[in-house]
Design an enzyme around this catalytic site. Structure first.
Site, PDB file in Angstrom:
ATOM      1  N   CYS A 172       3.445  -4.655   6.514  1.00 53.07           N
ATOM      2  CA  CYS A 172       3.076  -4.393   5.123  1.00 53.07           C
ATOM      3  C   CYS A 172       4.289  -4.036   4.273  1.00 53.07           C
ATOM      4  CB  CYS A 172       2.053  -3.261   5.061  1.00 53.07           C
ATOM      5  SG  CYS A 172       0.435  -3.724   5.690  1.00 53.07           S
ATOM      6  N   HIS A 184       0.827  -1.203   0.000  1.00 55.46           N
ATOM      7  CA  HIS A 184       0.000   0.000   0.000  1.00 55.46           C
ATOM      8  C   HIS A 184       0.865   1.259   0.000  1.00 55.46           C
ATOM      9  CE1 HIS A 184       0.612   1.133   4.262  1.00 55.46           C
ATOM     10  NE2 HIS A 184       0.506  -0.158   4.555  1.00 55.46           N
TER      11      HIS A 184
END
Length: 425
Positions: free
Chosen positions: A360, A342
């Site tokens: 992430c 992301h």
């Protein structure tokens, strides 16, 4: 970034991809809740119906050969998942005319090994059928008939999930994913697996693999699918009885294809993502992975879902230091436990240098947008060199095993190189 806590069951329809709730990054995987069926059984009532050579049939000579078929003539209470089979060794089914009392014919096809004939749709509950069977045996062609009745609709049913949408285009690492809740016991998995049909065009051998608790089964080939492959899937579980007294409640079908070959490779050692399209490097992207306390998972993961904008909410995390609510752009889910690719504009100064995320793959806004515009659900991303290995079942983890390891998870023997289509779908 953040920890993901998955809540609620996902509702599937024919060839459904469930709605995946986004929250955040983290190591707390929870399994999705779907349920599956079990094997069809041989009849417990009725006497096996004789099948004999027709006079003048090729290969016939002397008295007619006597063979048996299943379901037996007069059998009752048969599951709607019933297949028409030969009960005599050496007889292979080549065709079946299956009709209802009013003469309506049921479509279907033989298994490729001739062991049985599979109706194209589940049979109707509480219905009488007549099967006229044609097969081949040692003496040539044989035929026979059997009339049987299916059971009433059961009151105790379970369901199953299939992650695939009709007419969608997926990445070349997209496994066929089925899910069950509670998990299918080991003793039932072979019979359930026999009812999960996959056909690829062009043909590419594959195999099924069950995760240890039986909540998921994946189908993949030894290599990624060829670009443009058509996947045709039937998970034929309606009416299948399990050993716990429950029955599968639905059949699922899907037909989809794969797109171009697109692959992402992330090396923790360099904090760089190398992006390949059709085997050629098309971009190198600086990344920041999970810090040591919340490392990213090493392994081959698959893009599971894409959201242009969402919110990571980790206020239920037991560690107060990990509780926050953050708006996230261009999120691509990789695990159930909350790992994503992301946009992270707040960590651009760290990308390519050090790891600061909660698990992430952080990239800049520009790189996140570039990736988001090009990736497909089912595209692979391989992460190497982190402090944690990908947990089986935490996402679509079919590709984190070697082929030799993968086939060990099949409930049925796998031919060398993989199994082709077992049924003409």
């Amino acid at each position: 970034m953040g920890r993901f806590a998955r809540t609620g069951a996902m509702v599937c329809a024919l060839a459904v991809t469930a709605s995946l709730a986004l929250t955040g990054c983290g190591p707390d995987p929870q399994k999705p809740a779907f349920v599956g069926g079990g094997p069809s059984r041989s009849p417990e009532t009725g006497v096996a119906a004789p099948v004999g050579d027709r006079e003048g049939a090729p290969g016939s000579s002397g008295p007619a050969q006597t063979v048996t078929i299943s379901p037996a003539d007069g059998a009752t209470n048969r599951p709607v998942s019933t297949e028409i089979a030969a009960g005599t060794p050496g007889v292979k089914i080549t065709d079946v005319a299956l009709t209802t009392a009013d003469g309506k014919r049921v479509a279907g096809a033989p298994r490729t090994d001739g062991s049985s004939w599979v109706p194209a749709t589940p049979l109707k509950y509480g219905t009488k059928y007549t099967a006229t069977v044609t097969g081949t045996g040692a003496a040539g062609q044989v035929t026979g008939t059997s009339t049987f009745t299916t059971m009433k609709k059961p009151t105790s049913t379970i369901g199953s999930g299939l992650y695939l949408f009709d007419d969608k285009t997926y990445g070349v690492a997209m496994p066929v994913v089925t899910e069950f809740s509670p998990g299918i016991p080991k003793k039932d998995r072979a019979a359930v697996q026999k009812r999960m049909f996959v056909q690829t065009d062009p043909p590419q051998p594959g195999a099924w693999h069950w995760v240890s608790n039986g909540t998921q089964a994946y189908y993949r080939g030894a290599e990624y699918w060829k670009p443009g492959t058509r996947l045709t899937v039937r998970i034929a579980l309606e009416g299948i009885p399990l050993s716990n007294g429950k029955y599968g409640n639905v059949d699922r079908r899907a037909s989809a294809k794969t797109g171009r070959a697109f692959e992402m490779k992330v090396a923790n050692a360099t904090k760089q993502m190398t992006v390949y399209e059709n085997g050629q490097v098309v971009r190198t992207v600086p990344v920041s992975l999970g810090k040591k306390q919340t490392p990213s998972s090493s392994g081959t993961l698959v893009v599971m879902e894409k959201k242009e904008a969402t919110v990571f909410d980790t206020r239920d995390d037991p560690d107060p230091a990990n509780r926050y609510v953050t708006e996230i752009d261009l999120a691509q889910r990789l695990t159930w436990g909350g790992e994503y690719i992301h946009a992270a504009p707040w960590s651009v100064q760290h990308q390519g240098r050090r790891n600061v995320s909660h698990g992430c793959v952080n990239v800049s806004m520009d790189n996140a947008r570039w990736l988001f515009q090009r990736t497909l659900v089912g595209d692979p991303i391989t992460i190497t060199g982190t402090e944690r290995k990908l947990t089986p079942g935490n996402g679509w983890t079919a590709w984190s095993l070697s082929w030799a390891e993968f086939v060990k998870g099949s409930a049925l023997p796998v031919p060398h190189g993989g199994e082709g289509a077992t049924l003409a779908l």
